[in-house]
Design an enzyme around this catalytic site. Structure first.
Site, PDB file in Angstrom:
ATOM      1  N   ASP B  36       0.869  -1.169   0.080  1.00 24.23           N
ATOM      2  CA  ASP B  36       0.007   0.018   0.096  1.00 24.23           C
ATOM      3  C   ASP B  36       0.875   1.388  -0.201  1.00 24.23           C
ATOM      4  O   ASP B  36       0.163   2.359  -0.101  1.00 24.23           O
ATOM      5  CB  ASP B  36      -1.008  -0.013   1.180  1.00 24.23           C
ATOM      6  CG  ASP B  36      -2.216  -0.785   1.015  1.00 24.23           C
ATOM      7  OD1 ASP B  36      -2.392  -1.210  -0.301  1.00 24.23           O
ATOM      8  OD2 ASP B  36      -3.178  -0.695   1.643  1.00 24.23           O
ATOM      9  N   ASP B 294      -5.909  35.454 -36.095  1.00 26.56           N
ATOM     10  CA  ASP B 294      -5.873  34.035 -36.281  1.00 26.56           C
ATOM     11  C   ASP B 294      -6.865  33.259 -35.392  1.00 26.56           C
ATOM     12  O   ASP B 294      -7.384  32.218 -35.685  1.00 26.56           O
ATOM     13  CB  ASP B 294      -4.536  33.910 -35.734  1.00 26.56           C
ATOM     14  CG  ASP B 294      -4.056  32.422 -36.310  1.00 26.56           C
ATOM     15  OD1 ASP B 294      -4.563  31.830 -37.320  1.00 26.56           O
ATOM     16  OD2 ASP B 294      -3.040  31.803 -35.691  1.00 26.56           O
ATOM     17  N   GLY B 429      -5.810  27.496 -37.581  1.00 22.19           N
ATOM     18  CA  GLY B 429      -6.854  28.269 -38.660  1.00 22.19           C
ATOM     19  C   GLY B 429      -6.672  28.071 -39.782  1.00 22.19           C
ATOM     20  O   GLY B 429      -7.577  27.411 -40.591  1.00 22.19           O
ATOM     21  N   MET B 430      -5.616  28.224 -40.414  1.00 22.18           N
ATOM     22  CA  MET B 430      -5.289  28.269 -41.822  1.00 22.18           C
ATOM     23  C   MET B 430      -5.180  26.726 -42.492  1.00 22.18           C
ATOM     24  O   MET B 430      -5.778  26.580 -43.430  1.00 22.18           O
ATOM     25  CB  MET B 430      -4.179  29.065 -42.344  1.00 22.18           C
ATOM     26  CG  MET B 430      -4.007  29.750 -43.712  1.00 22.18           C
ATOM     27  SD  MET B 430      -5.514  30.770 -43.795  1.00 22.18           S
ATOM     28  CE  MET B 430      -5.442  31.339 -45.533  1.00 22.18           C
TER      29      MET B 430
END
Lengths: 420, 508
Positions: B36, B294, B429-430
């Site tokens: 444990d 962006d 994004g692009m």
């Protein structure tokens, strides 16, 4: 210098770090392909499995926790009904050929009668249920596999021993399939047929074990399984060193051959060839010292192999030492140390990690084989370490895997002093 | 009994150990079976800790079951006292010891007679509280113990520090980016001219705890640990506290304004507004970044959020208010704090999920098909399976969530990190546009993921070629929608026409 001729056994406080034996489900569920492992325990067990098994937990493993809640502990809920509900769910979702129930500390303490419930439920839901008590009250790490295989041994089919042939040979111990094949082939080369492995790849293909069959272990932590095979299945145990390292593998095969009255062929040459192939690794380890803190019961066999490689073994910590089951291995360790003219190690059962660390500071070994709890702190004190767990999961059996063991050992030793 | 494959929070004793091992010179002794002590492995591996974790187990074995621990626990405490000379030993019950019902409190009392260290029994019940609640309780317990030693009278006169000062309460080991957050908080308080009185528990000695009431106020960066302590200090010592997590620009500003209010009640006339403005617009890049063109591509994208209450709520707010991203639903596994969580985000997030069942989360994610997931390591793996990107924002965590480089989530530098994390989680994004126009990088047929195989409807050659041209990350969605359309119209085969018709019907 006076050299001790006998191995020296000690026993400490048992205050050491190891894995909980329920960890065996992680390799056994992969080995037994049609199984499902249900660990009946608490969040503590689940947390351990989840963290220790890392990525495996995400790949939809065939194991799960039956997490006990307060109502289970205080017996407000009915064990039988609860287990039935969960097992039916497992049957519906996964349809396994067998369900293993892994008993834990909690089921021990509340005395949940798993062995009593299983046969009734088995007939009711029509799936075999095998019970193994792999708990931290009684066992350490790899001993978990031992409890499971001991339970599984009872399920092997029992045909009448055929009187014509010599008794069949069954090997016990869970190894990756490719390692099983390698060892089986080594024996076939000597004209010995392996009639089955315990465990097999599928529960439905467990090997026949007739009365009087020969059984031999591949791992040093399987003493309960050995006992069960002898007492309950009336099999005859071949007591041999374990096939770890080329020396161990040769001794293992030789011993099996001797039982079948076969003169081993090309065995010495085969061993020597392996040793030759290890020469660059051997150069690194020769004369170096090693200290085993002890946590997985492979320690004696690996220490013996490393002594063969010319290392000095200071101490072999080990959770539990079955001197009968490991007798041949212990004898080989002693012979190896005497032959190599190195000191016989002290063997410390149930070690105390705190005391061990003080001994490590005194002895300054070149390598400490230890668990992950101590590895980073020791490294930070400029002591080379190797995680012991890796020996459990790497392929280390047979002639061809000797290099694997040595690579694990040499990796920390190869590391040059880093400069910045 | 509950069938469980994965848990978001650990057992109670882990929380106690996280607090104990965060203090300086405090040792924890677990009353537990062999194995444990896995906490030590996590501490040593995840935090790459160089010191031995100050946790040992007093092992519960067969003998303990048969005859009780007897003097074993006491001997282990006194032994540790001699070996390590700690200031405090915390005896930690586990699931096993809580059903043994041994009188641990009695052991603790007896051991304290013979040790130099103080000895405490952690007051946590395995079956009632989880890791986080236990950490919260243990911290309160330790603080209470040391303060009650010193301040015996109800209204002890406390000398406050001359300059404004704060206690930071709750950051501890194995916390998600806690170390980095602390550095960031220290920096902010320094810039605001507020002294840090104490940081607890991280790195603090229990001998310093009597200084706690000297601070002007308390600050709890994470709701999960520290709130109980702050409330206790508020009740006993009249110390105001602040529980706004400074995560994201808006919430950092709110947090600072709240501090300003607290200081004003102490007759300190200060104005943080210029600081907030300067940090938000000149130092942090996040505000400008969100405004930059962006980020327009992120507007209207759909995300889901899941984690602990602190991080999930803060992240949902950042996504919604600071980036213009739609939070389809957000949730937490901290069910004990569900009310607060709902209150915080219900006005912009319709669906709120409170659960610790990862199967439920997985199916909800599959249903809502977000563009990105912000969750724990579990959600990361769900995302992998469904081919949806995921940013990890909360425990439970892996070793990669303990980065070497400076990565706070709090304060102004935290905002930068978070903005990066969010932006990088979406398809850029692009790239997004180009993929759509030219049909993806990989318009060769390839092994279909599991999800695609299930359906019974046949795709003709042209249609399946067209399907393969669709970028992978939305292919599943298009396929499913087209098939739904085909089924609704009783088409047995999907042709190019069917696809375009489906697209029209979906967009109308």
């Amino acid at each position: 210098m006076l050299q001790a001729k006998e191995l020296n056994f000690e026993c400490e406080t048992g205050n050491y770090h190891t894995f909980c034996p329920i960890s065996c489900v992680s390799w056994l569920y992969q080995k037994i392909e049609d199984s499902f492992f249900l660990v009946i325990g608490t969040k503590t067990c689940g947390y351990f499995l989840q963290n220790a098994m890392g990525v495996m937990i995400f790949s939809e493993p065939r194991y799960a926790m039956a997490e006990l809640e307060e109502g289970d502990i205080s017996a407000q809920l009915n064990d039988y009904q609860e287990l039935k509900r969960l097992c039916l769910e497992i049957k519906k979702d996964r349809n396994p050929s067998v369900i293993f129930w892994i008993g834990t500390c909690t089921t021990e303490i509340i005395k949940m009668d798993l062995e009593g419930i299983a046969p009734k439920l088995e007939t009711e839901i029509n799936i075999p249920i095998v019970v193994a008590r792999a708990n931290g009250l009684d066992y350490a790490f790899t001993q978990g596999e031992d409890t499971v295989l001991a339970a599984l041994a009872q399920r092997c089919p029992k045909p009448k021993a055929s009187e014509l042939e010599s008794p069949p040979l069954i090997i016990f111990g869970s190894l990756p399939e490719s390692t099983c094949n390698q060892l089986t082939l080594e024996l076939e080369h000597q004209g010995i047929k392996v009639s089955g492995w315990l465990p097999s790849q599928k529960y439905t293909q467990l090997p026949d074990i007739p009365e009087g069959a020969y059984v031999v272990g591949v791992n040093p932590f399987l003493s309960r399984t050995a006992t069960t095979l002898m007492r309950r299945r009336k099999a005859k145990l071949i007591s041999a060193p374990f096939p770890i390292g080329p020396d161990g593998t040769r001794a293992w095969i030789e011993k099996i051959c001797s039982i079948y009255n076969i003169e081993p062929k090309n065995l010495m040459e085969r061993e020597q060839k392996i040793w030759d192939s290890l020469s660059s690794e051997l150069e690194i380890v020769r004369g170096k010292s090693v200290f085993f803190m002890g946590d997985n019961l492979l320690e004696i066999s690996i220490a013996r192999f490393l002594a063969s490689c010319g290392m000095h073994v200071y101490e072999v910590g080990i959770p539990y030492m079955d001197k009968r089951y490991q007798s041949a291995e212990l004898k080989l360790l002693q012979e190896t140390c005497l032959k190599q003219n190195t000191n016989l190690p002290r063997i410390v059962e149930k070690p105390d990690n705190y005391n061990q660390i003080n001994r490590i500071y005194d002895l300054k070994p070149d390598l400490v084989i230890t668990g992950m709890a101590h590895a980073n702190p020791l490294e930070a004190r400029n002591i080379n370490t190797k995680w012991s767990v890796e020996f459990t999961f790497a392929q280390i059996h047979g002639f061809s895997n000797a290099l694997e063991i040595l690579k694990l050992v040499t990796r920390p030793l190869k590391r040059e002093m880093l400069t910045y | 009994m509950k069938l469980a494959y994965w848990m978001y929070t650990g057992p109670a004793h882990i929380g106690t150990l996280r607090i104990a091992s965060s203090f300086k010179n405090v040792h924890a002794i677990m009353h537990a079976p062999l194995g444990d002590d896995y906490f030590n492995v996590m501490q040593s591996m995840l935090e790459r800790e160089q010191n031995f974790t100050p946790v040992t187990a007093s092992i519960v074995d067969r003998h303990v079951l048969a005859q009780g621990s007897k003097d074993k626990v006491i001997n282990n405490i006194t032994r540790k006292d001699k070996e390590e000379n700690p200031d405090l030993v915390i005896v930690t019950p586990t699931c096993t010891s809580s059903i043994l019902q041994e009188d641990l409190a009695n052991f603790v009392t007896r051991a304290s007679y013979s040790s130099n260290a103080d000895v405490l029994l952690a007051d946590v019940n395995h079956y009632r509280v989880n890791e986080l609640q236990a950490a919260d309780r243990t911290l309160e317990q330790v603080i209470k113990f040391y303060l009650e030693k010193v301040y015996t009278e109800p209204n002890s006169h406390i000398k406050k520090t001359k300059k404004p000062s704060v206690n930071i309460i709750g950051g501890c080991t194995l916390g998600f980016h806690n170390q980095h957050d602390l550095i960031e908080l220290k920096k902010i308080f320094k810039e605001l001219n507020i002294n840090i009185n104490l940081i607890i528990p991280e790195g603090t000695s229990v001998n310093e705890l009597q200084k706690l009431p000297e601070a002007w106020f308390n600050f709890v960066p994470y709701r999960e640990t520290g709130l109980r302590t702050a409330r206790y200090l508020n009740n006993q010592f009249n110390m105001p506290y602040l529980d706004i997590t400074p995560m994201g620009l808006q919430q950092t500003a709110q947090c600072l304004r709240q501090i300003q209010e607290i200081l004003k009640t102490n007759q300190l006339d200060i104005d943080f507004e210029p600081y907030i403005k300067h940090q938000t617009h000149s130092i942090s890049q996040a505000a400008w970044f969100a405004r930059s063109v962006d980020c327009q591509n992120l507007i209207g994208k759909k995300a889901i959020v899941f984690g602990d209450a602190t991080h999930a709520a803060a992240f949902a707010k950042i996504l919604h208010y600071e980036m213009g991203i739609e939070v389809a639903w957000a949730g937490t596994y901290c069910s004990h704090d569900a009310e607060w969580f709902k209150k915080e985000i219900s006005h912009f997030c319709k669906d709120i999920v409170i659960t610790d069942d990862y199967n439920l989360i997985a199916s909800l994610i599959a249903q809502s098909e977000p563009d990105a997931i912000f969750g724990t390591q579990m959600e990361r793996h769900i995302g992998k399976r469904l081919n949806i990107p995921c940013g990890v924002i909360s425990s439970p965590v892996h070793i990669q969530n303990f980065p070497l480089s400076y990565k706070p989530f709090l304060g102004y530098e935290g905002s930068n990190q978070i903005a990066d994390l969010i932006y990088n989680s979406f398809t850029l994004g692009m790239e997004d546009h180009l993929l759509e126009i030219f049909g993806g990088h990989d318009n060769f047929p390839q092994a279909e993921p599991e999800l695609l195989k299930s359906s019974s409807i046949i795709w003709n050659k042209n249609a399946s070629e067209e399907l393969n041209k669709i970028p992978r990350f939305i292919r599943n969605k298009i396929k499913r929608k087209t098939e739904e359309f085909a089924k609704a119209n009783n088409f047995s085969e999907i042709t190019l026409e069917t696809m375009y018709a489906a697209k029209e019907s979906n967009s109308s």
